[in-house]
Each structure stands twice: as structure tokens, then as C-alpha cells.
Design an enzyme around this catalytic site. Sequence first.
Site, PDB file in Angstrom:
ATOM      1  N   CYS A  12      -3.738  -3.101   4.135  1.00  0.00           N
ATOM      2  CA  CYS A  12      -2.911  -4.206   4.631  1.00  0.00           C
ATOM      3  C   CYS A  12      -3.392  -5.561   4.128  1.00  0.00           C
ATOM      4  CB  CYS A  12      -2.885  -4.199   6.155  1.00  0.00           C
ATOM      5  SG  CYS A  12      -2.283  -2.647   6.825  1.00  0.00           S
ATOM      6  N   GLU A  24       0.842  -1.188   0.000  1.00  0.00           N
ATOM      7  CA  GLU A  24       0.000   0.000   0.000  1.00  0.00           C
ATOM      8  C   GLU A  24       0.883   1.246   0.000  1.00  0.00           C
ATOM      9  OE1 GLU A  24      -1.405  -1.245   4.256  1.00  0.00           O
ATOM     10  OE2 GLU A  24      -1.962   0.834   3.991  1.00  0.00           O
ATOM     11  N   HIS A  63      -3.457  -9.994  12.051  1.00  0.00           N
ATOM     12  CA  HIS A  63      -2.818  -8.779  11.533  1.00  0.00           C
ATOM     13  C   HIS A  63      -2.367  -7.950  12.747  1.00  0.00           C
ATOM     14  CE1 HIS A  63      -2.010  -5.143   9.406  1.00  0.00           C
ATOM     15  NE2 HIS A  63      -2.968  -4.489  10.031  1.00  0.00           N
TER      16      HIS A  63
HETATM   17  N1  CAA Z   1       0.977   2.618  30.689  1.00  0.00           N
HETATM   18  C1  CAA Z   1       0.436   1.518  30.104  1.00  0.00           C
HETATM   19  N2  CAA Z   1      -0.565   1.574  29.192  1.00  0.00           N
HETATM   20  C2  CAA Z   1      -0.987   2.792  28.810  1.00  0.00           C
HETATM   21  C3  CAA Z   1      -0.459   3.977  29.360  1.00  0.00           C
HETATM   22  C4  CAA Z   1       0.572   3.859  30.338  1.00  0.00           C
HETATM   23  N3  CAA Z   1       1.133   4.933  30.922  1.00  0.00           N
HETATM   24  N4  CAA Z   1      -1.111   5.023  28.792  1.00  0.00           N
HETATM   25  C5  CAA Z   1      -2.011   4.511  27.911  1.00  0.00           C
HETATM   26  N5  CAA Z   1      -1.929   3.152  27.930  1.00  0.00           N
HETATM   27  C6  CAA Z   1      -2.718   2.214  27.138  1.00  0.00           C
HETATM   28  C7  CAA Z   1      -4.159   2.587  26.981  1.00  0.00           C
HETATM   29  O1  CAA Z   1      -4.926   2.180  28.099  1.00  0.00           O
HETATM   30  C8  CAA Z   1      -4.523   1.847  25.713  1.00  0.00           C
HETATM   31  O2  CAA Z   1      -4.749   0.471  25.995  1.00  0.00           O
HETATM   32  P1  CAA Z   1      -6.185  -0.180  25.601  1.00  0.00           P
HETATM   33  O3  CAA Z   1      -6.299  -0.019  24.111  1.00  0.00           O
HETATM   34  O4  CAA Z   1      -6.058  -1.569  26.046  1.00  0.00           O
HETATM   35  O5  CAA Z   1      -7.204   0.627  26.344  1.00  0.00           O
HETATM   36  C9  CAA Z   1      -3.246   1.908  24.894  1.00  0.00           C
HETATM   37  O6  CAA Z   1      -2.200   2.236  25.799  1.00  0.00           O
HETATM   38  C10 CAA Z   1      -3.269   2.963  23.802  1.00  0.00           C
HETATM   39  O7  CAA Z   1      -3.667   4.172  24.424  1.00  0.00           O
HETATM   40  P2  CAA Z   1      -4.646   5.189  23.687  1.00  0.00           P
HETATM   41  O8  CAA Z   1      -5.839   4.469  23.159  1.00  0.00           O
HETATM   42  O9  CAA Z   1      -4.840   6.360  24.547  1.00  0.00           O
HETATM   43  O10 CAA Z   1      -3.664   5.568  22.476  1.00  0.00           O
HETATM   44  P3  CAA Z   1      -3.825   6.645  21.371  1.00  0.00           P
HETATM   45  O11 CAA Z   1      -5.169   7.232  21.353  1.00  0.00           O
HETATM   46  O12 CAA Z   1      -2.668   7.573  21.504  1.00  0.00           O
HETATM   47  O13 CAA Z   1      -3.581   5.808  20.019  1.00  0.00           O
HETATM   48  C11 CAA Z   1      -4.140   4.195  18.346  1.00  0.00           C
HETATM   49  C12 CAA Z   1      -3.838   4.419  19.830  1.00  0.00           C
HETATM   50  C13 CAA Z   1      -5.514   4.763  18.012  1.00  0.00           C
HETATM   51  C14 CAA Z   1      -4.091   2.712  18.060  1.00  0.00           C
HETATM   52  C15 CAA Z   1      -3.059   4.929  17.499  1.00  0.00           C
HETATM   53  O14 CAA Z   1      -1.786   4.401  17.768  1.00  0.00           O
HETATM   54  C16 CAA Z   1      -3.291   4.840  15.994  1.00  0.00           C
HETATM   55  O15 CAA Z   1      -4.062   5.610  15.432  1.00  0.00           O
HETATM   56  N6  CAA Z   1      -2.597   3.896  15.305  1.00  0.00           N
HETATM   57  C17 CAA Z   1      -2.703   3.761  13.840  1.00  0.00           C
HETATM   58  C18 CAA Z   1      -3.979   3.060  13.429  1.00  0.00           C
HETATM   59  C19 CAA Z   1      -3.999   1.593  13.773  1.00  0.00           C
HETATM   60  O16 CAA Z   1      -2.978   0.951  13.914  1.00  0.00           O
HETATM   61  N7  CAA Z   1      -5.199   1.020  13.860  1.00  0.00           N
HETATM   62  C20 CAA Z   1      -5.360  -0.390  14.115  1.00  0.00           C
HETATM   63  C21 CAA Z   1      -6.573  -0.962  13.428  1.00  0.00           C
HETATM   64  S1  CAA Z   1      -6.534  -0.566  11.680  1.00  0.00           S
HETATM   65  C22 CAA Z   1      -5.392  -1.672  11.038  1.00  0.00           C
HETATM   66  O17 CAA Z   1      -5.064  -2.644  11.656  1.00  0.00           O
HETATM   67  C23 CAA Z   1      -4.813  -1.388   9.690  1.00  0.00           C
HETATM   68  C24 CAA Z   1      -3.426  -0.908   9.841  1.00  0.00           C
HETATM   69  O18 CAA Z   1      -2.479  -1.703   9.831  1.00  0.00           O
HETATM   70  C25 CAA Z   1      -3.191   0.514  10.012  1.00  0.00           C
END
Ligand code: CAA
Length: 404
Positions: free
Chosen positions: A116, A84, A241
Site C-alpha cells: 500500500c 499492488e 492509511h
Molecule cells: N460487535 C462489535 N465489535 C466486535 C464484535 C461485535 N459483535 N465482534 C468483534 N468485534 C471487534 C473486536 O473486538 C475487534 O476490535 P479491536 O480490534 O478494537 O479489539 C474488531 O471487531 C475485529 O475483531 P477481530 O480482531 O476478532 O477480527 P478478526 O480476527 O476476524 O480480523 C483483521 C481482523 C485481522 C484486521 C482482519 O480483518 C484482517 O486480516 N484484515 C486484513 C489485514 C489488514 O487489514 N491489516 C491491517 C494492517 S496491514 C495494512 O494496513 C496493509 C493493508 O492495507 C492490508
Amino acid sequence: MNAPHVGIDAIALSVPRGYVDLAELAEARGVPPEKYLNGIGTRRMAIAGPDEDPVTLAVNAARRLFERSGASPADIGLCIVGTETAVDHSKPVAAFLHGLLGLPRACRVFEAKHACFGGTAGLLNAVDWIAAGSARGRAALVVCTDVARYPLGSSGEPTQGAGAVAMLVRQDPRLLGLEVGRTGAFARDVHDFWRPLHHKEALVDGHFSVQCYLDALAGAYDEWRRVGGEEGAPLARTCYHVPYGKMARKAHRHRRMMDGWTEQAADESFAVEVASSLVLPAQIGNVYTGSLYLALASLLDAEAKAIAGRRIGLFSYGSGCCAEFFAGTVKPEAAALVAQLEIAAPLADCERICVADYERLRAEDALTDRRPAPGSASARQTLEGRRAVYLGVDANERRVYADA
Ligand code: CAA
């Protein structure tokens, strides 16, 4: 099930030379390191340098596949590249690969794109090509290759990565026999993750994308069960994945709860059923199309002997979205072949780069495509060798590659 014996005969990886340590990135971004290391579940993200791109990663993975498996480019009748992050709107990465690897003229060559899911589209098409009799004894080369990029400082940033996974697909495979014709597919038009044509970095509705992934898993798994997937031995392991490790953990819980397990039982099964497939992804990050197959490589690298003869599940998700759940059986000869393949060896050559250098690379990257290639007219004639590198473009914007 009376179906042809087709599947993955060999697998090989390639990764960029550089990686960023996520504890260091967390510090630079003012985030507690535990969030990236445990909350996201990744330790390093691989970073492509200026001379590394999806073509060089794919070539280097495929060369390693041939060297280690004993197969030859002359065996290939179909070459599909899932990506991609293609390098051209028209010319497929597979065409570059065809030239750089010296694949036969009588060869179908193309690129598959669906976020993906592109690698799985390639793999399952290759399996069907062989099962239908079109291969006439030849093998397919399926390569998943990507450089995953989100904006600096965004929540997606710690889920970047880069790398390629090359797979040899053939009759009577030595690693994993796949169940031909028994897969559960699911598709839906959603905007969870996208990259407009003029963007180098992905745009994502992060939390929505997590929900889309889980909904697609439910749909694909349901369909797999409906077409008889549960007939036969239970799944000893499942590879998902892996955009980041925590996502696979969430996926496993979701699927096991669909089986009627309690949340506690689902989580307790994670260590046995999933954990070993996340070792390599945690060291490399998201490799998009190759991510499921990096998880499979990790599982085989760690456990090929222990799971010989056992059935495993595979779940592929591509945003946008399309997903598929399917299964296969680990072959008795897999352990011996895995020792020969030395799957994780390319990681040993990687070097840590500091956050400042990573940011500098990224700032310069906007210029990469227009970089003039030195000696470009002759560079293409010196391609026999071990590590392909991207030199730049010539006066007609043709990309030029050579060996370092
Ligand atoms: N200690 C331990 N854990 C902590 C923490 C700390 N101090 N602070 C936060 N966490 C945990 C949270 O509790 C959360 O865990 P859960 O999901 O189990 O609740 C985790 O860390 C992530 O925290 P947030 O949800 O607050 O993180 P975020 O909002 O900053 O971002 C995300 C998370 C949305 C996945 C972001 O990284 C993102 O947008 N990633 C890209 C998109 C992606 O990968 N999507 C996955 C599905 S789509 C797909 O699979 C296709 C692809 O390849 C892209």
C-alpha cells in the site's frame, strides 16, 4: 522552512459500479453485523466487475481529474501509478494510462510497487522531481489504483475494496502544500501481508499486520519528529492509511499516546482530528495504495473550508514494510476547488450487489485474464469517451480496453 511550494493541486476518485453491503455479508458469514460495522468500521466494500480492473479504475479517475481540475494531459511530464494489483508482470499500468489518456511523448512513465506504500512512493517522488527543477513547469500525474481481494470467508474478506485516486502534483498547488524534504520514513523486512505471483488473493497474518502497522507508525512518527516535523503549527487533522476504519482509530490513539496524551484524551480527539477522513473509506473499503489519499479526499470533501490554512499530518503504511509520516498545509483556495471537483460524486452511481452475485463474480474471475476480446484489433481505436472498460485479451494475450 525555506522550500519550494509543491503539493497536491487536485484530486479525483473512481470506484467500481458494484458494492456489497457489509451487514448483508455479515449475515451470510454468520457474524454479528456490529463486528463489521463497528468492530472493523466499514459499511460497504466496492467490488470490481469483469470489465473493471486497476487500469480502467485509474483511467476513469485520471479523466475525471482532468475534466474537473481544468488541467490537460498536455501538462504532464511524469506519470507514476502506485499499485499492488498490477495486470502484467512487465508492462506497467502507467503505460496503459499513457496511451488511454493521450499523455505527451516526452513523459516519464512507470509503476511503483511496495504494497500500500506504492502510491506514496509515487507522490513523494513526484514532489522531489518538481522541487529538484526537473519538471520545468510541467505537472506530475500520480494515480493509486487497486482491487483488494482476500479469500472468501476469511477474516480479511470484510476489508476488501476497489478504487483509484488520481492526483495532480505541481508547483503552487491549490489543495495541499507538502513539506518538501521533511518526512519520517521507516522500513523493516516483515511477512505481515503478501501475495505470491500466482495468487489473485492476498495472504495475510492479520493480527501481526496490525502490530506491524503500529510499530511502523511509531518509527515513522519518531523520525518525523527527529527531522523537525513538530516545528510549526500543531497538526489540526491527521489522515492515516485505512485498511479498515478501526485501524485508523488504533493508529491515532497510538500516535497521540506517543505525544504523552492519556488514552482517554487520545480517543476524545478522534472525532475532531480523524473522523471526517473515514467517511469515504467506510463506503468503499480498502483501496490499498489509494487508501491514505481516499482518507485525504474524504477530509477535504468534508472540511476544506474549516481547515483552510491549517497543517495536517499524513501517514502511509505498506506491508512488508515501509511507512512514512509527513505533513502539509491546506491552501486557502481549497474549498472552492473542492466544490468544483465534486470528489464524492462517483459514489452516487454505485449499485448494491447481493452476496450470491458477488460470490459468482469471484468464481468467474479466475477466467477473466484469458477472456478473448471481441473485435480486439479495432477496439483500441475508439478510446475517446468517459468510462474505460476492460474487454479481455487478444490472441497474443495483450489486454484490450475500450469505452463503454
Ligand atoms: N460487535 C462489535 N465489535 C466486535 C464484535 C461485535 N459483535 N465482534 C468483534 N468485534 C471487534 C473486536 O473486538 C475487534 O476490535 P479491536 O480490534 O478494537 O479489539 C474488531 O471487531 C475485529 O475483531 P477481530 O480482531 O476478532 O477480527 P478478526 O480476527 O476476524 O480480523 C483483521 C481482523 C485481522 C484486521 C482482519 O480483518 C484482517 O486480516 N484484515 C486484513 C489485514 C489488514 O487489514 N491489516 C491491517 C494492517 S496491514 C495494512 O494496513 C496493509 C493493508 O492495507 C492490508
